[in-house]
Motif scaffolding. Sequence first.
Motif, PDB file in Angstrom:
ATOM      1  N   THR A   1      12.198   9.189   8.404  1.00  0.00           N
ATOM      2  CA  THR A   1      11.543   9.848   7.270  1.00  0.00           C
ATOM      3  C   THR A   1      10.230  10.479   7.717  1.00  0.00           C
ATOM      4  N   PRO A   2      10.058  11.777   7.428  1.00  0.00           N
ATOM      5  CA  PRO A   2       8.811  12.450   7.827  1.00  0.00           C
ATOM      6  C   PRO A   2       7.595  11.843   7.136  1.00  0.00           C
ATOM      7  N   LYS A   3       6.480  11.825   7.841  1.00  0.00           N
ATOM      8  CA  LYS A   3       5.238  11.304   7.270  1.00  0.00           C
ATOM      9  C   LYS A   3       4.760  12.220   6.153  1.00  0.00           C
ATOM     10  N   LYS A   4       4.240  11.620   5.114  1.00  0.00           N
ATOM     11  CA  LYS A   4       3.681  12.347   3.965  1.00  0.00           C
ATOM     12  C   LYS A   4       4.695  13.280   3.310  1.00  0.00           C
ATOM     13  N   LEU A   5       5.953  12.872   3.273  1.00  0.00           N
ATOM     14  CA  LEU A   5       7.011  13.683   2.674  1.00  0.00           C
ATOM     15  C   LEU A   5       6.684  14.026   1.222  1.00  0.00           C
ATOM     16  N   SER A   6       6.096  13.089   0.500  1.00  0.00           N
ATOM     17  CA  SER A   6       5.799  13.315  -0.919  1.00  0.00           C
ATOM     18  C   SER A   6       4.740  14.393  -1.136  1.00  0.00           C
ATOM     19  N   LYS A   7       3.989  14.736  -0.122  1.00  0.00           N
ATOM     20  CA  LYS A   7       2.945  15.766  -0.234  1.00  0.00           C
ATOM     21  C   LYS A   7       3.507  17.183  -0.124  1.00  0.00           C
ATOM     22  N   TYR A   8       4.727  17.331   0.376  1.00  0.00           N
ATOM     23  CA  TYR A   8       5.310  18.657   0.605  1.00  0.00           C
ATOM     24  C   TYR A   8       5.946  19.211  -0.665  1.00  0.00           C
ATOM     25  N   LYS A   9       5.984  20.549  -0.740  1.00  0.00           N
ATOM     26  CA  LYS A   9       6.694  21.254  -1.814  1.00  0.00           C
ATOM     27  C   LYS A   9       7.571  22.317  -1.175  1.00  0.00           C
TER      28      LYS A   9
END
Length: 182
Positions: free
Chosen positions: A52-60
């Motif tokens: 899982t990529p780091k800070k996935l929730s920050k991306y749009k």
Amino acid sequence: MTAFTNPNVKDNSHLLDRETSKLIMAKNDRYLQTSEQPRIIVQTVNRVNHLTPKKLSKYKHTVFIVVGSKDQKRNVQIYTSKDLHGGFTADIRGSIIRAQSDRLRSNNRQKFNQGLRFVFRACATTIDQQYQYSLDKYDLSAEERAQITHPHRLALPIALALVVVLGGLALFFKNNLHSKNK
């Protein structure tokens, strides 16, 4: 490729060939010309777990295709930002990867890259459909999309199973009809 860097290609395992990198750059360059500016990032790492990529929730508007590689083993996963979850359900992501599983497991670099390009193009097609972009030369053809929705590997076993079931029912009814007539 060692002197070349691109934010959409992070090839830490040195698995990608020039053709794959060009495809990734070309499609993402095209996306930069749209108002949503989606991205498809292809990342290779030297492990097969915890991809899982780091800070996935920050991306749009972002899709990650993460390739884990270690000791001749490969694991390819597709991750998306929350806004793309509707187009990239778990079933769709799994179907895309299963459609090319033989190539993605291959230790032959050329075959592996063919499979990875297919996965990338399938993700691009899904994004294009979700945002209603016109399809282009980087998207999958109708035949290739059919490989994802109706894998040929399952068609023959399902057909054979149907023949066996129908044959069994026919014999059952035929024997049952003969025993009633006697």
